[in-house]
Every structure is written in C-alpha cells, then in structure tokens.
Design a protein around this motif. Structure first.
Motif: not given
Length: 306
Positions: A53-57, A163-172, A176-185
């Motif tokens: 979510t933080a990567a500048d692609l 797989n928890p790791l692949l789920i994490a990728i999908a959620v990330a 990125r699309e739903a909250a481009p400014t990042g998660l709340p505090g």
C-alpha cells in the motif's frame, strides 16, 4: 564492512536468543510452532499489506529488471531442488523447501537497510518494487510445487486463495484503490505494529527450530544451499542485468544485492507450515546469515559501493 556487520549481527543475535532459550528450557518447541503460525498467518500478511500500500509503483514495467532477477531465482531454485533430490534423497516437499530456501532472499531483515544505505534514495524504487512481487511469486511457486503433484486443481486453488500471504496481497491491491491516501491513523498503527512483529518473532522461532532440528542429518546440503544463495544467485543476476538486458547501474546494483542476501525466513515458515524440511531451511538460513557478513561486503565492492 562495519555497516554490514551492524546489520547482520542483530539478525543472527535474535536467532541465537531463540536457540539459547530453547537450549536451557526457558521455552518449548510449542512456543516456536506458535510463533511461526502467528508470523505466517498474521504478522507477515500485515507487513505485505504495509509494503504494497505504500509502494510508489512506476507506470511501465521494467521487464529487463524482472527477467534479470527472477532468471537468477529460476536457475538457483532449480539447481537446489535437483541437488537435494538427486544427491540427498529428500522427499518431494523437502526438495521444494530446498529450492525455496536457495531462491528466497532475506530482504526485510537485511536487504532493506543494507541496500538503502548502499544506493541511497535512488535505490528505493527498484528495491520496493522487487519486494512487492518477490514474496508473492516465490511463495505461490512453492505452494504450487508442493501441492501440485497428484493433487486436484481445485485443491491447489483452495490452498492459494486461503493462503494468508496471498490474501494480504489481494487486500492491499483493493486498499490502494479504495483508500489511495492510506489507512486512518488507528488502523495504520495496528498494521504497522503487527508488521514490525514479523521479523523478531520469525527469527526467534527459527532459533528454537534450529535447536530442535539442528542441521539435521544433512549439514552438507545446508552449506550447498547457502553457497547457491550467496554466490550463484547474485552472479547470475549480475550477468543477466549487465550483459543481457542492459539494466541501469543502480537498478543492477539493487538486483544483485537483493540476490546476495542470505536465505529468507519465509522458506523456514513454509517448511514449518508443511512440517517438513525445517532442518534444511533453518540450517541454511543460519549459515548464510553468518557468512553474508563477508560475502555482502565482497558484492558491494564488485558493484562499486564503498
């Protein structure tokens, strides 16, 4: 050399603490198994989510960069699997663990601070780009190889989608699309704290496993896997990046040093998940982590970093 030492010694030190704690009976083998489950199911997914979510692609794909690095992974992984199966008579899944161990780099614990120190801000983009896809590709490959022989496609897909790791990728990706400014505090703080727990917990658990399994009955295999990881992998990446795909110097340096990192803890977590090959992975991780103090300095010199 001093910087490499200050980065690597805490990593090896945490493993040593886990080893010592188990040796004196302060913790049990169940402690290590519980920590491993926590890291695999919770902490590493949080770290993946945070990174993606933080990567500048970039807008276009650096194909030469990808082919250079993962070409090295392919060759190293294949060599490790063939050697393990042919000369050490390991099982199918243990062969997958051996290949995963030789092809997976310890980037979070050692790679990030070392590469950023060596190449500065210019190295950040290629570094985090590689981190973003490195684990998903290697973990997916290992899972398919471990589950794929004589197993129905439906079961393979179920293993992947749960797989928890692949789920994490999908959620990330969705985040990125739903909250481009990042998660709340508060949410960001929770994710950061869980991600920060991944490295120390994994290393401590790996130390417990090393005490439990040692080098197994095949310490020579652990040495071979370490040699493939620290020498063969970065050498192939260097040859491909410099002479085949003409990757820019900084990107080449990042790819080579990424490959020159010791065997990653995810191979150990994968082995723990399948409850097989743990001694192979933990032994190679311990040896490569210790030896990389010297080999990292050599590769940095080859890449022109002083």
């Amino acid at each position: 050399m001093l910087h490499v030492l200050t980065v690597v010694l805490p990593v090896f030190g945490l493993m040593g603490l886990g080893y010592a704690a188990r040796a004196v009976g302060y913790v049990t083998d169940r402690t290590g198994e519980g920590l491993s489950d926590f890291v695999f199911a919770v902490a590493i997914p949080a770290l993946i989510f945070k990174t993606l979510t933080a990567a500048d692609l970039p807008t276009s794909q650096p194909w030469g960069y990808w082919f250079s690095y993962f070409g090295g992974v392919l060759v190293t992984w294949t060599l490790a699997t063939v050697v393990a199966r042919k000369f050490f008579a390991v099982s199918h899944v243990e062969g997958v663990v051996a290949g995963f161990t030789a092809g997976q780099s310890n980037t979070v614990l050692v790679g990030i601070p070392l590469i950023l120190e060596a190449f500065g801000p210019e190295g950040a983009v290629p570094l985090f780009l590689l981190i973003a896809i490195h684990l998903p590709i290697t973990m997916t490959t290992a899972t398919v190889l471990a589950e794929g022989r004589g197993v129905p496609v439906r079961r393979i897909l179920r293993q992947l989608v749960t797989n928890p790791l692949l789920i994490a990728i999908a959620v990330a990706v969705l985040a990125r699309e739903a909250a481009p400014t990042g998660l709340p505090g508060a949410a960001k703080t929770i994710v950061d704290m869980l991600g920060a727990a991944a490295s120390p917990c994994a290393l401590f658990a790996m130390g417990i496993a090393l005490r439990r399994y040692g080098m197994g009955d095949q310490p020579v295999l652990a040495v071979i896997l370490s040699s493939l990881k620290l020498v063969v992998h970065p050498l192939i990446v260097l040859m491909l990046a410099r002479y085949v795909f003409t990757v820019p110097p900084t990107w080449t340096g990042v790819a080579v040093m990424f490959a020159a990192m010791p065997c990653g803890v995810n191979a150990y977590l994968f082995a723990e998940r399948y409850r097989t090959g743990v001694a192979i992975s933990s032994g190679a991780i311990a040896i490569s982590t210790a030896v990389c103090v010297a080999t990292s300095a050599i590769w940095l010199a080859i890449m022109g970093v002083r």
